[in-house]
Design a protein around this motif. Structure first.
Motif, PDB file in Angstrom:
ATOM      1  N   ILE A 188       0.833  -1.080  -0.091  1.00 40.55           N
ATOM      2  CA  ILE A 188       0.009   0.150   0.033  1.00 40.55           C
ATOM      3  C   ILE A 188       0.970   1.312   0.051  1.00 40.55           C
ATOM      4  N   ASP A 189       0.282   2.251  -0.364  1.00 39.32           N
ATOM      5  CA  ASP A 189       1.071   3.684  -0.402  1.00 39.32           C
ATOM      6  C   ASP A 189       1.074   4.237   1.155  1.00 39.32           C
ATOM      7  N   THR A 190       2.324   3.918   1.692  1.00 37.70           N
ATOM      8  CA  THR A 190       2.413   4.348   3.156  1.00 37.70           C
ATOM      9  C   THR A 190       2.610   6.041   3.227  1.00 37.70           C
ATOM     10  N   VAL A 191       3.047   6.542   2.212  1.00 39.60           N
ATOM     11  CA  VAL A 191       3.122   7.998   2.179  1.00 39.60           C
ATOM     12  C   VAL A 191       1.507   8.547   2.293  1.00 39.60           C
ATOM     13  N   ALA A 192       0.506   7.879   1.621  1.00 34.56           N
ATOM     14  CA  ALA A 192      -0.888   8.428   1.549  1.00 34.56           C
ATOM     15  C   ALA A 192      -1.437   7.926   3.016  1.00 34.56           C
ATOM     16  N   LEU A 193      -1.022   6.853   3.511  1.00 33.20           N
ATOM     17  CA  LEU A 193      -1.311   6.475   4.819  1.00 33.20           C
ATOM     18  C   LEU A 193      -0.970   7.301   6.169  1.00 33.20           C
ATOM     19  N   ASP A 194       0.133   8.044   5.727  1.00 28.72           N
ATOM     20  CA  ASP A 194       0.963   9.037   6.829  1.00 28.72           C
ATOM     21  C   ASP A 194       0.134  10.117   6.763  1.00 28.72           C
ATOM     22  N   HIS A 195      -0.180  10.581   5.455  1.00 30.87           N
ATOM     23  CA  HIS A 195      -1.134  11.718   5.383  1.00 30.87           C
ATOM     24  C   HIS A 195      -2.525  11.464   6.027  1.00 30.87           C
ATOM     25  N   ILE A 196      -2.968  10.681   5.810  1.00 33.73           N
ATOM     26  CA  ILE A 196      -4.501  10.381   6.554  1.00 33.73           C
ATOM     27  C   ILE A 196      -4.108  10.206   7.979  1.00 33.73           C
ATOM     28  N   THR A 197      -3.384   9.510   8.356  1.00 35.36           N
ATOM     29  CA  THR A 197      -3.241   9.348  10.074  1.00 35.36           C
ATOM     30  C   THR A 197      -2.577  10.525  10.715  1.00 35.36           C
ATOM     31  N   ASP A 198      -2.092  11.391  10.016  1.00 40.70           N
ATOM     32  CA  ASP A 198      -1.692  12.830  10.502  1.00 40.70           C
ATOM     33  C   ASP A 198      -2.767  13.657  10.731  1.00 40.70           C
ATOM     34  N   ARG A 199      -4.172  13.235   9.973  1.00 41.67           N
ATOM     35  CA  ARG A 199      -5.102  14.258   9.974  1.00 41.67           C
ATOM     36  C   ARG A 199      -6.431  13.679  10.820  1.00 41.67           C
ATOM     37  N   HIS A 200      -6.472  12.510  10.838  1.00 42.51           N
ATOM     38  CA  HIS A 200      -7.338  11.587  11.375  1.00 42.51           C
ATOM     39  C   HIS A 200      -7.237  10.620  12.266  1.00 42.51           C
ATOM     40  N   ASP A 201      -8.174  10.450  13.353  1.00 44.45           N
ATOM     41  CA  ASP A 201      -7.922   9.302  14.087  1.00 44.45           C
ATOM     42  C   ASP A 201      -7.671   8.116  13.678  1.00 44.45           C
ATOM     43  N   PRO A 202      -6.602   7.289  13.757  1.00 45.20           N
ATOM     44  CA  PRO A 202      -6.170   6.114  13.046  1.00 45.20           C
ATOM     45  C   PRO A 202      -7.453   5.043  13.215  1.00 45.20           C
ATOM     46  N   THR A 203      -8.262   4.873  14.355  1.00 44.55           N
ATOM     47  CA  THR A 203      -9.133   3.842  14.675  1.00 44.55           C
ATOM     48  C   THR A 203     -10.536   4.007  13.900  1.00 44.55           C
ATOM     49  N   SER A 204     -10.632   5.252  13.255  1.00 46.80           N
ATOM     50  CA  SER A 204     -11.789   5.612  12.417  1.00 46.80           C
ATOM     51  C   SER A 204     -11.600   5.109  11.042  1.00 46.80           C
ATOM     52  N   VAL A 205     -10.293   4.781  10.395  1.00 48.72           N
ATOM     53  CA  VAL A 205     -10.097   4.440   9.217  1.00 48.72           C
ATOM     54  C   VAL A 205     -10.852   3.206   8.869  1.00 48.72           C
ATOM     55  N   VAL A 206     -11.402   3.182   7.583  1.00 49.17           N
ATOM     56  CA  VAL A 206     -12.042   1.886   7.065  1.00 49.17           C
ATOM     57  C   VAL A 206     -11.856   1.893   5.552  1.00 49.17           C
ATOM     58  N   PHE A 207     -11.203   0.701   5.215  1.00 46.47           N
ATOM     59  CA  PHE A 207     -10.879   0.602   3.826  1.00 46.47           C
ATOM     60  C   PHE A 207     -11.881  -0.056   3.071  1.00 46.47           C
ATOM     61  N   ILE A 208     -12.087   0.520   1.906  1.00 47.42           N
ATOM     62  CA  ILE A 208     -13.308   0.124   1.040  1.00 47.42           C
ATOM     63  C   ILE A 208     -12.804  -0.266  -0.260  1.00 47.42           C
ATOM     64  N   ASP A 209     -13.457  -1.506  -0.779  1.00 49.11           N
ATOM     65  CA  ASP A 209     -13.419  -1.709  -2.029  1.00 49.11           C
ATOM     66  C   ASP A 209     -14.571  -2.358  -2.458  1.00 49.11           C
ATOM     67  N   GLY A 210     -14.628  -2.514  -3.768  1.00 55.97           N
ATOM     68  CA  GLY A 210     -15.944  -3.066  -4.651  1.00 55.97           C
ATOM     69  C   GLY A 210     -16.376  -4.263  -4.058  1.00 55.97           C
ATOM     70  N   TRP A 211     -15.476  -5.436  -4.255  1.00 52.16           N
ATOM     71  CA  TRP A 211     -15.846  -6.717  -4.033  1.00 52.16           C
ATOM     72  C   TRP A 211     -14.366  -7.497  -3.718  1.00 52.16           C
ATOM     73  N   THR A 212     -14.464  -8.852  -3.501  1.00 52.65           N
ATOM     74  CA  THR A 212     -13.459  -9.616  -3.104  1.00 52.65           C
ATOM     75  C   THR A 212     -13.503 -10.633  -4.503  1.00 52.65           C
ATOM     76  N   GLY A 213     -12.594 -10.984  -5.063  1.00 51.32           N
ATOM     77  CA  GLY A 213     -12.405 -11.954  -5.946  1.00 51.32           C
ATOM     78  C   GLY A 213     -12.071 -13.308  -4.956  1.00 51.32           C
ATOM     79  N   LYS A 214     -10.648 -13.536  -5.129  1.00 50.33           N
ATOM     80  CA  LYS A 214     -10.216 -14.855  -4.399  1.00 50.33           C
ATOM     81  C   LYS A 214      -9.538 -14.165  -2.923  1.00 50.33           C
ATOM     82  N   GLY A 215      -9.531 -12.896  -2.949  1.00 46.86           N
ATOM     83  CA  GLY A 215      -9.233 -12.408  -1.671  1.00 46.86           C
ATOM     84  C   GLY A 215      -7.888 -11.896  -1.737  1.00 46.86           C
ATOM     85  N   ALA A 216      -7.228 -11.812  -2.919  1.00 45.34           N
ATOM     86  CA  ALA A 216      -5.789 -11.350  -2.936  1.00 45.34           C
ATOM     87  C   ALA A 216      -5.445 -10.052  -2.511  1.00 45.34           C
TER      88      ALA A 216
END
Length: 380
Positions: free
Chosen positions: A148-176
């Motif tokens: 994952i883009d850790t620079v983007a993660l730093d950007h988010i967690t510097d501005r928001h409560d890390p416990t509030s972060v929820v990762f979103i995708d459309g669907w799972t295929g095999k789960g990769a």
């Protein structure tokens, strides 16, 4: 002792929003990506596929030339969206209510580019419509085998409560991607970043890889039917050392030239118009889920391994299960064949059209764990 995290310089990074980057309204999503629109990154599908399979290039270092289906397919997308809008709205509502009940009352939504982005916007709309919460919503890049883009993660967690972060995708295929996300967030925490919840929230989980899902049916999410023209006119993400320097976000392109074909906001509006219609059914469904066993079994991965062995493929990466993944194989890879459980399923009309347009054989397999699978042609 926890290792001290060294945060790279971020002066070169800036938040991107429409209409300067992408066709979504500026309040609906913030793209944490580097704009590479001015760089030629597209390669012929067959040439690109050969390089990836030969190990001389990674799929994220270039972009496929986006296949634009014909008029009949475009009309089919519109019809499919109208037919499935209520079901999609129901799935969005279920995921939204699960997030509020089980994850965080005021979540920060982080969509995985790019299939997660329209779903993240729909979830944001649901949360605002039902709960009055204008959730922060970001899109970031995750790349198979690169993390994952850790620079983007730093950007988010510097501005928001890390416990509030929820990762979103459309669907799972095999789960990769779920596996990739778990490994990447483990590494992020080991490097000194905050511990983030690794479980994806998805509309459909036919791979049985998460507990936060709208359904486990392998059903068609209409946004899977198109490429950038249903994803804010943004390309797949790019991670290429020639263009992405240390401390920079992963990159992507804004395909302004496809604006006349853009269905991105139409897709969102058609689905969100059904929110009030499904609201009571969502509440009943979520109540029933309280007593259900939603433990991931990873049954999808096991079935993919069986198909891989039967068809003599060297890697599960050549097997793309589920209606969403099969569609993507036909739109942007070099497909070998399509396997379907039912030859006449209405939700597969677009797959049959794409397969016919590209000369790909369709094989009926009544024993499939998914409604369909796309197999990628492997160079011998």
């Amino acid at each position: 002792m926890t290792a001290q995290r060294l945060t790279p310089p971020q002066a070169r990074n800036s938040e991107l929003r429409g209409p300067d980057f992408g066709s979504y309204a500026p309040d609906e999503v913030t793209w944490l990506l580097k704009d590479l629109s001015h760089i030629e990154l597209e390669a012929d599908l067959a040439v690109r596929e050969r390089r990836i399979q030969a190990g001389t290039a990674h799929y994220a270092e270039s972009l496929p030339i986006e296949y634009q289906p014909g008029a009949a397919y475009q009309q089919l997308f519109a019809d499919t969206l109208d037919d499935s809008a209520q079901r999609l709205a129901h799935a969005v509502g279920v995921v939204g209510e699960l997030i509020v009940a089980e994850r965080h009352r005021e979540p920060t939504l982080v969509s995985l580019a790019r299939a997660g982005t329209p779903i993240g916007i729909l979830l944001r709309r649901w949360l605002r419509h039902v709960h009055g919460w204008a959730a922060p919503h970001y899109t970031i890049s995750i790349v198979r085998d690169r993390g994952i883009d850790t620079v983007a993660l730093d950007h988010i967690t510097d501005r928001h409560d890390p416990t509030s972060v929820v990762f979103i995708d459309g669907w799972t295929g095999k789960g990769a991607i779920q596996r990739e996300l778990t490994a990447a967030l483990d590494a992020y925490a080991r490097d000194g970043g905050p511990r983030l919840a690794d479980e994806l929230a998805v509309l459909a989980d036919p791979g049985f890889a998460t507990t936060t899902f709208g359904t486990r049916d392998d059903f068609l999410i209409a946004s899977a039917c198109l490429n950038s023209t249903v994803s804010g006119l943004i390309s797949r993400t790019v991670l290429n050392a020639d263009h992405i320097g240390h401390g920079e976000f992963h990159g992507a392109k804004f395909y302004r030239h496809l604006a006349e074909h853009d269905m991105s906001n139409h897709f969102l509006d058609v689905v969100s118009a059904q929110f009030d219609v499904v609201r009571d059914a969502v509440a009943s469904h979520v109540s029933a889920l309280d007593a259900a066993d939603r433990t991931p079994t990873w049954a999808g991965w096991e079935s993919v391994e069986a198909i891989r062995a039967e068809y003599g493929l060297s890697s599960v990466n050549f097997v793309k299960p589920g209606v969403g993944e099969t569609t993507r194989v036909l739109l942007r890879r070099v497909p070998w064949r399509v396997l379907v459980r039912d030859n006449d399923l209405p939700e597969h009309r677009h797959i049959r059209i794409l397969a016919a347009e590209r000369g790909v054989p369709v094989e009926v397999r009544a024993d499939l764990a998914y409604s369909c699978m796309g197999l990628i042609k492997e160079d011998s």
